[in-house]
Write a protein that holds these residues in place. Structure first.
Motif, short mmCIF file in Angstrom:
data_model
loop_
_atom_site.label_atom_id
_atom_site.label_comp_id
_atom_site.label_asym_id
_atom_site.label_seq_id
_atom_site.Cartn_x
_atom_site.Cartn_y
_atom_site.Cartn_z
N THR A 1 30.63 -15.11 12.27
CA THR A 1 29.15 -13.83 11.88
C THR A 1 28.92 -14.61 10.71
O THR A 1 28.77 -15.30 10.58
N TYR A 2 27.50 -14.16 11.70
CA TYR A 2 26.15 -15.10 10.13
C TYR A 2 26.51 -14.76 8.86
O TYR A 2 26.78 -13.71 8.78
N VAL A 3 26.18 -15.97 8.68
CA VAL A 3 26.27 -16.07 6.72
C VAL A 3 24.49 -15.93 5.81
O VAL A 3 24.44 -15.73 4.64
N ASN A 4 23.91 -16.32 6.67
CA ASN A 4 22.39 -16.08 6.43
C ASN A 4 21.88 -14.90 5.56
O ASN A 4 22.21 -13.84 5.94
N ASP A 5 21.43 -14.76 5.28
CA ASP A 5 20.29 -13.85 4.48
C ASP A 5 19.00 -13.46 5.19
O ASP A 5 17.95 -14.97 4.92
N LEU A 6 19.25 -12.96 5.69
CA LEU A 6 17.94 -12.60 6.58
C LEU A 6 16.42 -11.49 5.65
O LEU A 6 16.95 -10.27 5.37
N VAL A 7 15.54 -11.85 5.97
CA VAL A 7 14.60 -11.41 5.62
C VAL A 7 13.02 -11.11 7.17
O VAL A 7 12.43 -12.27 7.29
N LEU A 8 13.72 -10.01 7.59
CA LEU A 8 11.84 -9.59 9.03
C LEU A 8 10.65 -9.66 8.38
O LEU A 8 10.86 -8.25 7.66
N CYS A 9 9.72 -10.60 8.21
CA CYS A 9 7.81 -9.60 7.91
C CYS A 9 7.60 -9.86 9.04
O CYS A 9 6.30 -10.73 9.94
N MET B 1 16.90 -17.76 17.96
CA MET B 1 17.32 -18.48 17.29
C MET B 1 18.39 -17.40 16.11
O MET B 1 18.98 -18.99 15.79
N SER B 2 19.52 -17.02 17.03
CA SER B 2 20.43 -16.39 15.89
C SER B 2 21.56 -17.94 16.52
O SER B 2 22.27 -17.93 15.93
N LYS B 3 21.17 -18.90 17.61
CA LYS B 3 21.98 -19.75 17.76
C LYS B 3 21.87 -21.03 16.90
O LYS B 3 23.49 -21.48 15.93
N THR B 4 21.10 -20.65 15.79
CA THR B 4 20.28 -21.84 14.61
C THR B 4 21.10 -21.26 13.50
O THR B 4 21.01 -21.96 12.26
N LEU B 5 21.87 -20.23 13.08
CA LEU B 5 22.28 -19.47 11.64
C LEU B 5 23.30 -20.34 11.70
O LEU B 5 24.04 -20.69 12.50
N ASN B 6 24.30 -19.94 9.94
CA ASN B 6 25.45 -20.47 9.71
C ASN B 6 26.47 -19.03 10.15
O ASN B 6 26.04 -18.08 9.97
N TYR B 7 27.40 -19.54 10.40
CA TYR B 7 28.43 -18.53 10.91
C TYR B 7 29.69 -19.01 10.20
O TYR B 7 29.54 -20.53 9.47
N THR B 8 30.32 -18.47 9.51
CA THR B 8 31.84 -18.10 8.93
C THR B 8 33.09 -17.26 9.78
O THR B 8 32.60 -16.09 10.38
N ASN B 9 34.07 -17.69 9.31
CA ASN B 9 35.12 -17.13 10.22
C ASN B 9 35.38 -15.95 9.02
O ASN B 9 35.49 -15.99 8.31
#
Length: 219
Positions: A69-77, A47-55
């Motif tokens: 590094t990925y820039v998404n705010d993640l919530v694990l439920c 799944m991490s391959k679909t996240l947004n990344y920035t330098n």
């Protein structure tokens, strides 16, 4: 809904699935939990391959360098209690994520072959504009995950929705496709063809919560 069935390709995840199903290996509850955790790690990586990344610029002992590094705010439920080992696998990869927990279980009334989904305990951060990952090892009818998603709606509207499951039934996958957003993603280790008359996955693996933590008292 976009379905990612990882068992469709040869990988180590199929070995972990085989051990989860095997009645002889299942006797080791610690190994059962660890296999669910490892599958959670693999699902997280894919799944991490679909996240947004920035330098981002970091400093090593020898020089500065740019890394992505990925820039998404993640919530694990996770859905208690079977979801705990799966949640641990997600946290091993997304250790900076916020966390939510919810209890959802089948409540049988007079007819043991029919049930309703009861949601009781719920703890959740703000979900607005975040990437929400709902984790439940077993996707049987799909009703528990849909009930969980609806219970979380008062906490905000996530930007992205991902469902993580270890093992599911085709009927449950179809149910999610009808009741979840069209752009949601399902990440699942394997999908079986059918449910029996009681709504259990066949061939399945049994009750994941009991195998991980011991038999529960009925009420």
């Amino acid at each position: 809904m976009i379905v990612h069935n990882l068992s469709e390709k040869n990988s180590i995840i199929n070995q972990f699935i085989a051990e989860l199903r095997d009645v002889n290996v299942q006797k080791d509850s610690m190994r059962f939990r660890r296999n669910i955790e490892r599958i959670g790690e693999i699902l997280s990586y894919e799944m991490s391959k679909t996240l947004n990344y920035t330098n981002k610029t970091i400093t090593t002992p020898l020089a500065e360098m740019d890394v992505k590094t990925y820039v998404n705010d993640l919530v694990l439920c996770s859905v208690l209690r079977a979801g705990v080992p799966l949640h641990n696998g997600l946290l091993n990869y997304f250790d900076a994520a916020e966390n939510a927990f919810i209890s959802a279980y089948r409540h049988h009334k007079d007819n043991p072959d029919s049930f309703e989904i009861v949601v009781e305990y719920l703890a959740c951060p703000d979900l607005n504009n975040k990437t929400l990952i709902l984790a439940d090892p077993m996707l049987a009818t799909g009703q528990s995950l849909v009930a969980t998603y609806k219970a979380l709606q008062p906490f905000g509207v996530p930007k992205n929705l991902h469902i993580f499951a270890v093992l599911g039934a085709k009927e449950g996958v179809d149910y999610l496709e009808k009741h979840l957003p069209k752009d949601a993603h399902l990440w699942i280790a394997t999908v079986d063809k059918e449910l029996n008359s009681k709504g259990y996955i066949v061939p399945g693996l049994g009750d994941a919560g009991d195998l991980a933590f011991g038999e529960k008292l009925q009420h």
